[in-house]
Design an enzyme around this catalytic site. Structure first.
Site, PDB file in Angstrom:
ATOM      1  N   GLN A 121      -5.301   2.051  -2.598  1.00 38.83           N
ATOM      2  CA  GLN A 121      -5.053   2.360  -1.193  1.00 38.83           C
ATOM      3  C   GLN A 121      -4.807   3.852  -1.018  1.00 38.83           C
ATOM      4  OE1 GLN A 121      -1.408   1.351   1.488  1.00 38.83           O
ATOM      5  NE2 GLN A 121      -2.904  -0.262   1.863  1.00 38.83           N
ATOM      6  N   SER A 170      -1.718   3.714   6.684  1.00 35.92           N
ATOM      7  CA  SER A 170      -2.760   3.408   5.701  1.00 35.92           C
ATOM      8  C   SER A 170      -4.116   3.815   6.249  1.00 35.92           C
ATOM      9  CB  SER A 170      -2.759   1.913   5.377  1.00 35.92           C
ATOM     10  OG  SER A 170      -1.523   1.509   4.838  1.00 35.92           O
ATOM     11  N   ASP A 213      -0.702  -5.262   0.238  1.00 32.15           N
ATOM     12  CA  ASP A 213      -0.472  -4.077   1.080  1.00 32.15           C
ATOM     13  C   ASP A 213       1.011  -3.776   1.252  1.00 32.15           C
ATOM     14  OD1 ASP A 213      -1.465  -1.947   2.787  1.00 32.15           O
ATOM     15  OD2 ASP A 213      -0.687  -3.100   4.475  1.00 32.15           O
TER      16      ASP A 213
END
Length: 352
Positions: A336, A286, A263
């Site tokens: 993502q 996110s 991430d």
């Protein structure tokens, strides 16, 4: 006393095991031992902490012969770095070959994060009837990339006025940039970036760089070691479940560490594909995060990343990455989506 506390907190920020450590409350409920930290320049909890800790919590509820296959995560509310996080693991299905778990993270009784995790039993080689793992045609040399801290000093601090023009709120004080340098030099992840990482001016669909975890993580263990690691009194229908999972006693911690690094910087790279400097966004959060594991990572070795940006539209951006080991064989795929707000492209270019 204040100096000791500062030193202790600094060591927590640098050591992945301490960053992610969980305290069991019940057999399926865990709480963080330390407060979750925010990335440099951000106010909310680092998303990789939530992804990794949810996986770590779930690993404490599955037998040692089951490995994670995929995670499908959603960031629901912003995490508060001033509050401990509670993780609740729910059994959805336990089969002979697959186990499904759901993990929810709470702060102040508010749901901040949720993930579905699929585990599969480790099978013998004789079951690998159709074997294919994507490989890099050419394995990049780590030496072709630049040390992240040194590159940041030359390309961001050394061109500080440009970044002040692009994002004045983030770059009010040049001394604040020392925190970025510290995170590159001493943080849990070590990076090697291409020379144009912080501001590319070329037309490209791909961004490649390298990352690895500093904290030593055991790469593999014998069956005897795993049996010793597993608790003798915590038994599941499909095998033994360990009481405590650490980087030193369980090779599956490689998955946890990878979840943490997966991430980092993935959304921040969006400007790279648009020939704009990094950090020029106004707001970033996110929305979801997906990992497919193709084999067990070895996070202490250099991992090669190939990042793409298939879509940027109406402030929603999709970034995808393929991760390869030192032999050029794929180990994981990550996707993502984030809500990231920028000024108009014309306005940003006018400030360059």
């Amino acid at each position: 006393m204040a100096h000791r506390l500062t030193a202790a907190m600094s060591s927590v920020k640098q050591n992945l095991e301490k960053i992610l450590e969980l305290v069991p409350v019940t057999s399926n409920r865990f709480i963080t031992r330390y407060l979750p930290s925010a990335p440099v320049g951000a106010r909310g909890t680092f998303g990789g902490t939530l992804v990794a800790q949810s996986l770590l919590a779930s690993l404490h509820t599955v037998p040692i012969n089951f490995h994670p296959t995929s995670l499908h995560c959603y960031f629901i509310n912003g995490g508060d770095p001033r509050s401990m996080i509670t993780y609740e693991v729910k059994d959805l299905r336990t089969g002979k070959n697959f186990i499904h778990k759901q993990v929810r993270a709470y702060q102040h009784e508010k749901l901040v994060f949720a993930t579905m995790i699929l585990f599969s039993v480790k099978r013998s080689q004789q079951h690998d009837s159709l074997h294919h793992l994507k490989r890099l045609k050419e394995i990049p040399e780590v030496e072709q990339y630049k040390d992240a801290a040194e590159l940041f000093k030359s390309e961001v601090i050394g061109k500080f006025v440009k970044y002040q023009n692009m994002s004045p709120e983030k770059f009010k004080n040049v001394k604040f940039m020392d925190k970025y340098v510290e995170s590159f030099e001493e943080g849990p992840m070590e990076y090697r970036f291409p020379s144009d990482f912080f501001h590319s001016t070329k037309e490209t669909d791909h961004l490649d760089y390298c990352v690895r975890i500093r904290t030593p993580v055991v790469p593999e263990a014998s069956e005897e070691q795993l049996e010793q690691h597993a608790s003798s009194h915590h038994f599941h229908g499909h095998g033994k479940i360990p009481d405590k999972i650490t980087p030193a006693n369980d090779p599956r911690y490689n998955y946890v560490a990878f979840a943490y690094l997966s991430d980092s910087y993935i959304l921040l790279t969006i400007p790279y594909f648009h020939k704009l400097p990094l950090y020029c966004h106004q707001f970033s959060v996110s929305l979801d995060h997906v990992i497919h594991f193709h084999q067990q990572p070895r996070v202490n070795e250099w991992i090669h990343q190939d990042i793409t940006n298939p879509r940027s539209n109406f402030d929603k951006h999709l970034v995808q990455g393929e991760y390869y080991d030192s032999t050029g064989e794929i180990i994981a795929s990550v996707s993502q989506e984030g809500f990231v707000v920028y000024d108009s492209e014309a306005s940003l270019r006018a400030r360059l």
